[in-house]
Design a protein around this motif. Structure first.
Motif, short mmCIF file in Angstrom:
data_model
loop_
_atom_site.label_atom_id
_atom_site.label_comp_id
_atom_site.label_asym_id
_atom_site.label_seq_id
_atom_site.Cartn_x
_atom_site.Cartn_y
_atom_site.Cartn_z
N ASN A 66 7.07 1.48 -9.21
CA ASN A 66 8.20 2.34 -8.84
C ASN A 66 9.21 1.59 -7.99
N ARG A 67 8.62 0.81 -7.03
CA ARG A 67 9.51 0.07 -6.14
C ARG A 67 10.38 -0.90 -6.94
N GLU A 117 13.04 0.94 -8.73
CA GLU A 117 14.15 1.31 -7.84
C GLU A 117 15.05 0.13 -7.58
N LYS A 118 14.40 -0.96 -7.32
CA LYS A 118 15.16 -2.19 -7.05
C LYS A 118 16.08 -2.50 -8.21
#
Lengths: 445, 591
Positions: free
Chosen positions: B570-571, B574-575
């Motif tokens: 997820n991170r 998002e990035k």
């Protein structure tokens, strides 16, 4: 045609007469010396084995006391002099080179609790169960004279520990309080209490000479400054400390011998955690003394052994025991850092080598060189498993061996239980406490 | 640039220290320093400086240097400069990379040890200047080939003692001879095919013993001293002493054809006609290893003096490398088409030279196992031998040729050549002498080969001039530091490296050593409960409970891992989204 063929003159390579030493021409070319590492390894292995072969630490036993030896005192000026006090109130002065007693005096009724030689070496103090502090001359009385102390101070309660200041005519005793005495006066110049009813030992710091450390029966170690009227701070541990000893080189470190089989080295400035926990004894540790180099210390234990610890290692490098040695009550490291003296329950004082395999006496330059070389080799290959195993192995009496095993099992069980508790409780509710933190209850300032 | 007025402004009104007036000696010293100097001297100055710094630290005197007021100044001050190649010769290891931060103690240890090793290297290199002897050489005049110079001419040209080292022993009765020089180079052992064994102090030409063993002799070899030698006879291996008395007959070693002695391990390696490679520990008299090579008759053998690995040549053109610790060959190399006739390895363990039935002589780099050069010899070489300084002798029929620098430059002509009577059977350079021994059908020839031997020996290792006392001392020391056969590996310095075995590997070793897995999970054994509560069903239930608990643990862990992965993903997403949301400079070209 130009030609040159190797042709050596034997006279350059052979000695002229048999009174000369042999000529040994050297060539350090690495290709002429193959298998450098394996050969050095073999040499290191041999050196390690030989070290174990020559490890004969026991030198002599000084017998003559008629009861257990309760305290020892080093002479600050003379290497060969040792004082010992026994449980029947007798004090003996020994000549260590001759292994004989040079003077005996009946100092107290009941135990001699503590003894210290004045920094000048001309006199010494003893304390005993008869509530007295006695000041004695170092020389034996002349013919016809009676053995009498220079001065006797009658205290109010039993004294249990004694130490003398490094430079001035001040000494400290401990009993139900810590007292600082001037040699000229019969009452203490200062007394410290901190809600404790008895102290077991007191020691002056060898560098910051106004500082003192003492251990109390409420499981605490208390630090004092002689110039102030109140104690500095104390640390309370889980079990009682028997004695403390200051590191003579880094005098902000001290090591204390604890009832819980361990020794703890503290930094005086940060008492929250010990710097090191020294394990290996299997019974209460009764006494500890630093070597004058400050790199190692020796500890005496109720388990009938003496152990030598490097100051920053958790386990001991050496253990000394004999069949006849009972509970070791006091231990001292000699001022030339070569010998260790131990006084035990069965009335003997034993003299040990600090390095078990060391050769005593004058060494020839070649011997010295060989010793240095093998020392370096051992150091270089110390982590190889074979060499490590041989260097580390020590024979232990059966009892101690089994006790160690038992302790290990107990420790493992405790660890497992803690792990299980942690597993079955709310995450974070059973925090991990390190071995160092485990033994400190609190620090009070 | 600061103008003079500015400089004046900076000067405070109180001068800190008055400078002492300039003296004449300071000026002269400055001048000598100013001169241009060679690189070596610059280096030397630097060294001086560091030494001076150290001294300053020690003495805490501000000047540091001693001032020479009168008298001549030293034109070559400080220690002599050391050439780089000399330093390189004594270099053991590259520099260790120091840890970055925090490891102060480790850093200190590394710096100290590096300093010490550097000093040792420098001292050894400096000591190299003082070595008394220089190597021999042979140079022809203009348009004169050195290979055309005959042995008689050389023997006439050199001094008498060296000239006496060229000699022939006419021994035509017991037919072709094998030979071996002792490690110090003083003693020679001859073994005739038809049973004649002799050992000679060849420099004084003193016969130590001579015997006829009354059966065929395949090979002879000195053991660690000149007091014992091994003879491979028709059936068994025998050991004799220097008086010719039979000490042992070793029945475990049969049909031995070739032998090699590993002096630092005290091992006698033998290769037999039955295809066995056997190792005998001569210090305790035990067989260390017997390896069936499964390659038939083994009559080509040599040792690598650098790592004590045995090289065997086979009739199918392969060369195999062996250590006593492994039943399989360490390395198999296909070197020739047709059988291998002879193998030899140089003393640094870098080059291997082989000759085969295909009449070729090849040079290999055996650190990388790569061929370097290949030479064609019209008759093929039957015997090869390398000297201490890297001269190669090859026997082609009855001619012995000596080559120089076979590995670095392609060689067209031999350095020396000599014809002997009868075909050559054995060949060997004498250590620490410019002598090549040739054993042939008509006896033995000792040839002069200038530049073959190492000029400077080490007295503590192999001393040709040692006395009986020194030899005894050496023998004891050598036995004490006998290297165990387990340490024979391709890389002899392996013991000095850090063991970077992985945790799994170490764990596997531990499991093997202990016989059980100390970290493994114990199988749950339900306690026996009394009063009827240990029924079969109850036990089963308890087992299931524990199993269930374990399973839950596993599941919890996998779920956690999965959650973590998901989070990471997820991170990253998002990035990426954040990045893609930004307008890039190139976006304006998009439609």
């Amino acid at each position: 045609m130009k030609v040159k063929v190797l042709s050596r003159n034997p006279d350059d390579y052979v000695r002229e007469t048999k009174h000369d030493i042999q000529r040994v021409p050297r060539n350090y070319d690495p290709s002429l010396h193959p298998f450098e590492v394996s050969r050095e390894y073999t040499r290191a292995l041999n050196a390690t084995k030989l070290e174990r072969v020559f490890a004969k630490p026991f030198l002599a036993s000084l017998d003559g006391h008629r009861d257990g030896v309760n305290c020892l005192a080093k002479h600050p000026r003379s290497l060969s002099t040792l004082l010992s006090g026994s449980c029947d109130g007798e004090v003996k002065v020994w000549n260590l080179t001759k292994h004989e007693c040079v003077r005996t005096l009946q100092a107290h009724e009941g135990f001699v609790r503590g003894m210290v030689v004045r920094y000048c070496g001309s006199s010494f103090f003893t304390i005993g169960d008869d509530k007295t502090i006695k000041h004695w001359k170092m020389e034996a009385p002349g013919y016809g004279e009676e053995e009498e102390p220079l001065n006797t101070i009658l205290g109010k309660a039993v004294f249990t520990g004694l130490d003398h200041h490094q430079k001035s005519a001040v000494f400290a005793t401990c009993g139900h309080q810590v007292d600082i005495w001037d040699e000229q006066r019969s009452t203490p110049i200062r007394s410290f209490t901190w809600g404790v009813d008895s102290f077991s030992s007191v020691r002056f710091n060898p560098v910051e000479t106004e500082l003192l450390g003492s251990c109390a029966s409420d499981r605490s170690i208390v630090l004092y400054d002689m110039r102030e009227s109140t104690p500095l701070k104390k640390v309370i541990m889980t079990m009682r400390t028997n004695t403390i000893s200051w590191n003579p080189m880094e005098a902000y470190y001290f090591t204390c011998a604890n009832e819980d089989y361990n020794l703890y080295t503290y930094d005086m400035r940060y008492l929250e955690n010990p710097v090191k926990v020294h394990v290996d004894h299997v019974s209460a540790v009764l006494d500890v003394d630093y070597s004058p180099t400050g790199r190692e210390f020796v500890s005496a234990s109720f388990d009938k052994t003496i152990r030598i610890f490097p100051k920053d290692s958790a386990s001991s490098r050496e253990v000394y025991h004999t069949k006849r040695m009972q509970h070791v009550i006091c231990v001292k490291w000699s001022a030339d850092s070569k010998y260790i003296l131990s006084g035990s329950d069965e009335m003997n004082i034993r003299l040990w080598k600090a390095n078990a395999a060391e050769k005593l006496g004058v060494l020839s330059p070649r011997e010295k060189q060989a010793i240095h070389y093998s020392q370096k080799l051992k150091e270089k290959f110390q982590h190889h498993p074979q060499i490590k195993r041989i260097a580390r192995h020590r024979h232990l009496p059966k009892v101690i061996h089994h006790q160690r095993k038992e302790l290990r099992v107990m420790k493992e069980a405790r660890r497992r239980k803690e792990m299980n508790v942690r597993k079955h409780s709310k995450p974070g509710s059973v925090p991990v406490v390190s071995e160092k933190e485990k033994h400190v209850v609190s620090v009070v300032k | 640039m600061a103008s003079p007025s500015e400089a004046e402004a900076n000067v405070s009104h109180v001068e800190k220290k008055k400078k002492p007036p300039v003296r004449y000696w300071q000026e002269t010293r400055g001048k000598t320093k100013d001169d241009n100097k060679a690189e070596g001297q610059l280096e030397q100055q630097k060294e001086q400086q560091t030494q001076r710094e150290k001294k300053r630290k020690r003495d805490e005197q501000p000047g540091g240097e001693t001032k020479v007021i009168s008298g001549k100044s030293d034109p070559f001050p400080g220690p002599a400069p050391i050439p780089k190649d000399k330093l390189e010769k004594f270099k053991r290891k590259g520099k260790i990379q120091k840890p970055h931060q925090h490891h102060y103690k480790l850093k200190d240890i590394i710096t100290r040890s590096e300093e010490a090793s550097e000093m040792a290297q420098k001292q050894a290199a400096r000591f190299d200047f003082l070595l008394p002897e220089d190597a021999g050489f042979l140079e022809g005049d203009e348009d004169e080939d050195t290979c055309m110079i005959s042995q008689e001419d050389i023997a006439d040209a050199v001094d008498i003692t060296s000239g006496a080292k060229y000699f022939n022993l006419k021994l035509c009765q017991f037919g072709p001879y094998r030979l071996d020089y002792s490690r110090t180079g003083r003693h020679l052992l001859l073994g005739g095919r038809r049973g004649h064994v002799a050992c000679v102090d060849w420099q004084s030409k003193q016969l130590m013993c001579e015997l006829n063993v009354m059966e065929s002799v395949n090979d002879v070899k000195w053991l660690h001293t000149e007091h014992m030698f091994a003879v491979a006879q028709k059936k068994w291996l025998y050991i004799y002493d220097s008086n010719g008395i039979e000490l042992h007959c070793i029945r475990k070693f049969n049909d031995v054809l070739r032998m090699q002695f590993l002096p630092y391990h005290f091992l006698l390696a033998t290769a037999s006609a039955t295809g066995f490679l056997q190792y005998l520990d001569v210090s305790v008299g035990k067989e260390v290893a017997a390896i069936c090579t499964k390659t038939g008759r083994l009559d080509v053998m040599c040792q690598n003096p650098h790592n004590a690995v045995i090289h065997l040549g086979h009739s199918n053109g392969t060369v195999t490398l062996w250590s006593p610790n492994q039943k399989e060959a360490l390395v198999k190399m296909l070197c020739h088409q047709g059988g291998v006739r002879s193998v030899t390895v140089d003393k640094t363990g870098t080059y291997m030279i082989t000759s085969g039935m295909d009449k070729k002589m090849k040079v290999f780099d055996i650190r990388a196992f790569k061929p370097l050069r290949s030479y064609f010899l019209p008759t093929g070489a039957s015997c090869l031998s390398l000297s201490q300084r890297g001269l190669l002798s090859a026997a082609t029929g009855d001619i012995v040729q000596v080559y120089r620098d076979v590995w670095s430059t392609p060689v067209t002509k031999p350095y020396m050549a000599h014809r002997v009577r009868g075909s050559v059977w054995g060949l060997g350079f004498c250590p620490f002498e410019d002598v090549l021994g040739v054993g042939h059908g008509e006896g033995f020839t000792s040839m002069l080969v200038p530049g073959a031997g190492e000029p400077n020996f080490d007295g503590l290792d192999a001393n040709p001039y040692r006395s009986a006392k020194q030899r005894q001392e050496w023998e004891v020391k050598a036995l004490l530091e006998k290297i165990q056969p387990e340490l024979i590996t391709l890389d002899p310095s392996e013991l000095g490296h850090v063991d970077r075995a992985t945790f799994e590997q170490r764990h596997q070793d531990r499991v093997e050593a202990l016989g059980f897995d100390p970290l493994g999970k114990e199988k749950f054994v339900p306690k026996h409960k009394k009063k009827g509560r240990s029924s079969a069903a109850g036990i089963e239930r308890r087992k299931r409970q524990v199993g269930h608990e374990d399973q839950r643990d596993v599941i919890r862990k996998t779920v956690e891992d999965r959650m973590k992965l998901e989070e990471d993903r997820n991170r990253m997403k998002e990035k990426k989204a954040a990045l893609s949301g930004k307008r890039s400079a190139l976006d304006r070209f998009k439609k």
